[in-house]
Design an enzyme around this catalytic site. Sequence first.
Site, PDB file in Angstrom:
ATOM      1  N   ARG A  51     -30.819  14.438  51.090  1.00 15.16           N
ATOM      2  CA  ARG A  51     -31.282  14.444  49.856  1.00 15.16           C
ATOM      3  C   ARG A  51     -32.350  13.573  49.666  1.00 15.16           C
ATOM      4  NH1 ARG A  51     -26.450  16.309  50.237  1.00 15.16           N
ATOM      5  NH2 ARG A  51     -26.383  14.857  51.891  1.00 15.16           N
ATOM      6  N   THR A  52     -32.371  12.426  50.458  1.00 16.76           N
ATOM      7  CA  THR A  52     -33.324  11.340  49.902  1.00 16.76           C
ATOM      8  C   THR A  52     -34.570  11.753  50.239  1.00 16.76           C
ATOM      9  OG1 THR A  52     -31.546   9.669  50.541  1.00 16.76           O
ATOM     10  CG2 THR A  52     -33.926   8.915  50.249  1.00 16.76           C
ATOM     11  N   LYS A  80     -43.128   6.969  71.532  1.00 15.15           N
ATOM     12  CA  LYS A  80     -43.953   6.599  72.759  1.00 15.15           C
ATOM     13  C   LYS A  80     -43.804   4.838  72.893  1.00 15.15           C
ATOM     14  CE  LYS A  80     -47.329  10.194  71.908  1.00 15.15           C
ATOM     15  NZ  LYS A  80     -48.777  10.220  71.572  1.00 15.15           N
ATOM     16  N   ARG A 101     -37.416   5.474  56.073  1.00 19.28           N
ATOM     17  CA  ARG A 101     -35.958   5.130  56.388  1.00 19.28           C
ATOM     18  C   ARG A 101     -35.829   4.906  57.589  1.00 19.28           C
ATOM     19  NH1 ARG A 101     -31.015   8.969  54.959  1.00 19.28           N
ATOM     20  NH2 ARG A 101     -31.194   8.024  53.049  1.00 19.28           N
ATOM     21  N   HIS A 129     -30.000   0.514  50.130  1.00 22.13           N
ATOM     22  CA  HIS A 129     -30.636   1.844  49.824  1.00 22.13           C
ATOM     23  C   HIS A 129     -30.951   1.871  48.399  1.00 22.13           C
ATOM     24  CE1 HIS A 129     -31.138   5.800  49.747  1.00 22.13           C
ATOM     25  NE2 HIS A 129     -30.272   6.259  50.395  1.00 22.13           N
TER      26      HIS A 129
HETATM   27  C1  NCD Z   1     -26.454   7.879  52.113  1.00 25.64           C
HETATM   28  C2  NCD Z   1     -27.224   7.027  52.907  1.00 25.64           C
HETATM   29  O1  NCD Z   1     -28.112   7.608  53.627  1.00 25.64           O
HETATM   30  O2  NCD Z   1     -26.739   5.892  53.021  1.00 25.64           O
HETATM   31  N1  NCD Z   1     -26.985   9.063  51.819  1.00 25.64           N
HETATM   32  C3  NCD Z   1     -27.908   9.209  50.832  1.00 25.64           C
HETATM   33  O3  NCD Z   1     -28.980   8.636  51.270  1.00 25.64           O
HETATM   34  N2  NCD Z   1     -27.454  10.116  49.693  1.00 25.64           N
HETATM   35  C4  NCD Z   1     -24.780   7.633  52.172  1.00 25.64           C
HETATM   36  C5  NCD Z   1     -24.359   8.204  53.605  1.00 25.64           C
HETATM   37  O4  NCD Z   1     -24.917   8.536  54.379  1.00 25.64           O
HETATM   38  O5  NCD Z   1     -22.974   8.452  53.629  1.00 25.64           O
END
Ligand code: NCD
Length: 305
Positions: A51-52, A80, A101, A129
Amino acid sequence: MRHLIDIMDLSVNEIDEMIAVAKDIIEKPADYCEKCKGRKLATLFFEPSTRTRLSFEAAMYELGGNVLGFSEAQSSSAAKGESVADTIRTVGAYADIIAMRHPKEGAPVVASVKSTVPVINAGDGGHNHPTQTLTDLLTISREKGRLNNMTVGLCGDLKFGRTVHSLITAMSRYENVKFVLISPEELKIPEYLKQEVLIKKGIDFVETRDLESAMPQLDILYMTRVQRERFFNEQDYLRLKDSYILTPDKLDNAKADLAILHPLPRVNEISVAVDDDPRARYFEQVRNGKFIRMALILKLLEEAN
Ligand code: NCD
């Protein structure tokens, strides 16, 4: 240079403004479809995501911009041995804004110090997040018409769940928000959050193991996955993974206008039978993620000009 590393980097006013922009985008998408023409977003994902990453990419496309990036550390020069700082400097030569991320807490801050373009934290380890929180706030605002005066239950892995940490921090700035923190003893929220946010600000909160007795008072129920990848030992994960499984019968004594949220992915913690309940709002939450990220990209690019 303005970055989004922690949800506290944004004032309440700015968050409210972005929510208003996201709602306007939902109503009039055509007004926004060329706003980022010629601009590029880089998505640097050193950790898995559906999703993100895809909502960031969809957001940039819907603003008329373009996207580049990688979706796993193994396909970048990190494999690397390149440092995050060097990767960021490189990507800044190609892109106007970066969503990143990383499994290490604090990696996005390190990146932002070296970056020549805005950096957005798209999740750093078990820490924060902020863009999921913006998604959650837009969802709550659309569902409830407000972000104050409510009781929010957070259930599951409150220790490692970064979305929980950012959401509590964000919502503690709105008036009369009470928290019911539902988790096994081992997965309670980190002490720093309890001390530095909840206790320091005099926020009304309780910690409990019992979802069913908390249910009747909740306006929002925020379910979370037990974060397998953050455990030091598989035995602990196996013991705790099914601590909570939301099934339709457990909603019998819930409010009629409860909103059930989940950042997703779900594993076992919400039975698919709950999906048909009108109070299940997690797939709507997914849709909101794209719109609020559009508002965020617009804001950071405007400020970077
Ligand atoms: C979450 C995350 O990555 O922290 N997912 C997300 O970004 N929607 C929640 C999770 O991974 O449980």
